[in-house]
Design a protein around this motif. Structure first.
Motif, mmCIF file in Angstrom:
data_model
loop_
_atom_site.group_PDB
_atom_site.id
_atom_site.type_symbol
_atom_site.label_atom_id
_atom_site.label_comp_id
_atom_site.label_asym_id
_atom_site.label_seq_id
_atom_site.Cartn_x
_atom_site.Cartn_y
_atom_site.Cartn_z
ATOM 1 N N PHE A 72 0.839 -1.200 0.000
ATOM 2 C CA PHE A 72 0.000 0.000 0.000
ATOM 3 C C PHE A 72 0.877 1.255 0.000
ATOM 4 N N HIS A 73 0.204 2.408 -0.052
ATOM 5 C CA HIS A 73 0.824 3.708 0.202
ATOM 6 C C HIS A 73 0.128 4.302 1.424
ATOM 7 N N ASN A 74 0.648 4.035 2.603
ATOM 8 C CA ASN A 74 0.078 4.538 3.850
ATOM 9 C C ASN A 74 -1.381 4.102 4.044
ATOM 10 N N PRO A 75 -1.627 2.826 4.266
ATOM 11 C CA PRO A 75 -3.003 2.382 4.514
ATOM 12 C C PRO A 75 -3.492 2.883 5.865
ATOM 13 N N ARG A 76 -4.551 3.675 5.843
ATOM 14 C CA ARG A 76 -5.014 4.314 7.078
ATOM 15 C C ARG A 76 -6.228 3.605 7.665
ATOM 16 N N TRP A 77 -7.361 3.761 6.995
ATOM 17 C CA TRP A 77 -8.608 3.291 7.592
ATOM 18 C C TRP A 77 -9.169 2.112 6.813
ATOM 19 N N LEU A 413 -8.964 -7.297 11.274
ATOM 20 C CA LEU A 413 -8.011 -6.663 10.363
ATOM 21 C C LEU A 413 -7.364 -5.478 11.060
ATOM 22 N N ILE A 414 -6.060 -5.314 10.873
ATOM 23 C CA ILE A 414 -5.307 -4.208 11.470
ATOM 24 C C ILE A 414 -4.450 -3.559 10.394
ATOM 25 N N SER A 415 -4.661 -2.278 10.135
ATOM 26 C CA SER A 415 -3.813 -1.573 9.173
ATOM 27 C C SER A 415 -2.528 -1.131 9.852
ATOM 28 N N ASP A 416 -1.424 -1.237 9.115
ATOM 29 C CA ASP A 416 -0.090 -0.870 9.589
ATOM 30 C C ASP A 416 0.466 0.109 8.560
ATOM 31 N N ASP A 417 0.226 1.402 8.802
ATOM 32 C CA ASP A 417 0.531 2.390 7.763
ATOM 33 C C ASP A 417 2.022 2.587 7.560
ATOM 34 N N ALA A 418 2.826 2.369 8.602
ATOM 35 C CA ALA A 418 4.264 2.594 8.480
ATOM 36 C C ALA A 418 4.948 1.525 7.643
#
Length: 430
Positions: A72-77, A413-418
């Motif tokens: 991704f590119h910074n997956p947030r929500w 599900l847990i997004s990991d933006d970093a």
């Protein structure tokens, strides 16, 4: 004993009991608040190294974690639509300076990249087996999109500066057009608080919008804070706006308790008062309630930077329900309505902590679970998904959790933006 005396004693008893019942939530793990500036002020930004060599987050016994999606590119929500589709908003915090890039002739490429990276991606489970085997770029050209919502025949998107709605076809794999702007939202200021989240109520006739402050603690003036540090309520067409609750420095996630119907949020509290001030918190949100920012914190504790400015608001500040620790940047919150996890998790709360910078020792960087019974928390937050921190002293981390969501099959599900991925936690079938 005279009747008047008995009446007064009964009244006092009723008020005491009523006050106790209204504050039961906050008795789960009330924090011990130090004096402001008890520790030196620090900037302790973490270094993200990603997940290499087969490294994975750590789950409790009885669960397993896998990668749901990556690159991704910074997956947030993460938003799970009524038909089971999973939508992920991707957004960059830093905006390129158009004038600066124009001077150097590189504005076009930079802004094209910015547009590409501010988008929504769709994941679809075509055969309903719990495996999302198809994904599509659902919408690009957005301005820091975050919250998403499907109500009736509309798909709503919360950009940082506006609430948009688009005609929605549950079979489509993309959104067309620019969308209809139904609410202008305040943007700019403290760029850490650009996120705008949205949910609807059970009757699906209102939308709630969470908006963070434009500053750490109103240092740019109160005029900059109009319609900020609050949760707004609007009709589905954007009309009828009211401030549902205020004094919430940065309330990002929202969800409804499935038992009581109370609205809950997690709030990122202020910085620069010391390692253990101010605790972030989760709380049920009272309509018309005031939660302190910028004048008070964690109840009627006056912020020393606002001494004497609004004693009336300090006095009416509501004590929040659950202490989540100071400087944890608790961004995600969801009640578990699935049936895959063991019974103790039913109707409990999961909280994703992104991790913050204003503490000498890293805090956050994990997912918590808070047990609930009968619509009330019955235990302190406990670690659920950990392993994000590599070296506390050196400030090295693998990633940073943002959002928690539940799939139709009951997976988390847990997004990991970093580290640009989404994790999936499932219960091990016995």
């Amino acid at each position: 004993m005279k009747k008047r005396t008995v009446f007064m004693l009964c009244t006092v008893l009723m008020l005491t009991i009523g006050g106790f019942l209204s504050s039961v939530h906050s008795q789960i793990n009330p924090p011990v608040l130090p004096e402001p500036y008890a520790t030196p002020l620090v900037n302790n930004f973490s270094k993200v190294i990603g997940w290499s060599d087969g490294k994975m987050p750590v789950t409790p016994k009885g669960f397993t974690v896998t990668r749901f999606a990556e690159d991704f590119h910074n997956p947030r929500w993460i938003y799970v639509a009524p038909n089971g589709d999973v939508f992920v908003s991707e957004a960059a915090t830093e905006k390129p300076d158009k004038d600066e890039y124009n001077k150097h002739g590189t504005a076009k490429s930079e802004f094209q990249n910015y547009i590409v990276r501010n988008r929504i991606t769709l994941f679809r489970d075509k055969d309903g087996d719990g495996k999302y085997d198809s994904h599509y770029i659902y919408k690009t050209g957005l301005n820091q999109p975050f919250g998403m919502l499907v109500v009736d025949n509309y798909f709503y998107v919360a950009n940082t500066d506006a609430l948009l709605r688009f005609p929605y076809n549950p079979r489509s794999t993309s959104l067309s057009g620019e969308g209809e702007k139904i609410v202008d939202l305040p943007a700019g200021g403290y760029n850490n608080h650009w996120t705008r989240n949205i949910i609807t109520n059970t009757t699906k006739d209102k939308i709630y919008i969470s908006i963070g402050s434009a500053s750490n603690n109103a240092e740019y003036g109160l005029d900059e804070e109009e319609r900020r540090a609050c949760i707004l309520e609007v009709n589905l067409d954007g009309s009828g706006e009211i401030i549902y609750a205020s004094g919430l420095r940065n309330p990002v996630p929202m969800d409804w308790d499935p038992v009581t119907g109370n609205l809950w949020t997690a709030v990122n509290e202020r910085d620069q008062l010391g390692d253990d001030l101010v605790p972030d918190y989760a709380t049920h949100v009272q309509k018309g309630g005031f939660y302190g920012w910028p004048y008070a914190y964690y109840g009627p504790n006056e912020d020393p930077r606002m001494t004497g400015m609004r004693p009336d608001l300090v006095a009416k500040t509501i004590v929040p329900d659950i202490d989540l620790g100071s400087h944890t940047s608790s961004l995600g919150l969801v009640f578990y309505r699935g049936n895959q996890f063991p019974p103790r998790y039913q109707n409990g709360m999961f909280i994703a902590q992104h991790g913050s910078w204003n503490r000498s020792v890293l805090s956050g960087y994990k997912v918590l679970f808070v047990p609930f019974a009968n619509g009330m928390p019955v235990g302190a937050p406990e670690d659920f998904l950990t392993g994000f921190v590599v070296d506390t002293k050196k400030g090295i981390v693998h990633g940073r959790p943002v959002c928690v969501a539940v799939t139709p099959t009951g997976a988390l599900l847990i997004s990991d933006d970093a580290s640009n991925c989404i994790w999936k936690v499932t219960a091990v079938q016995q």
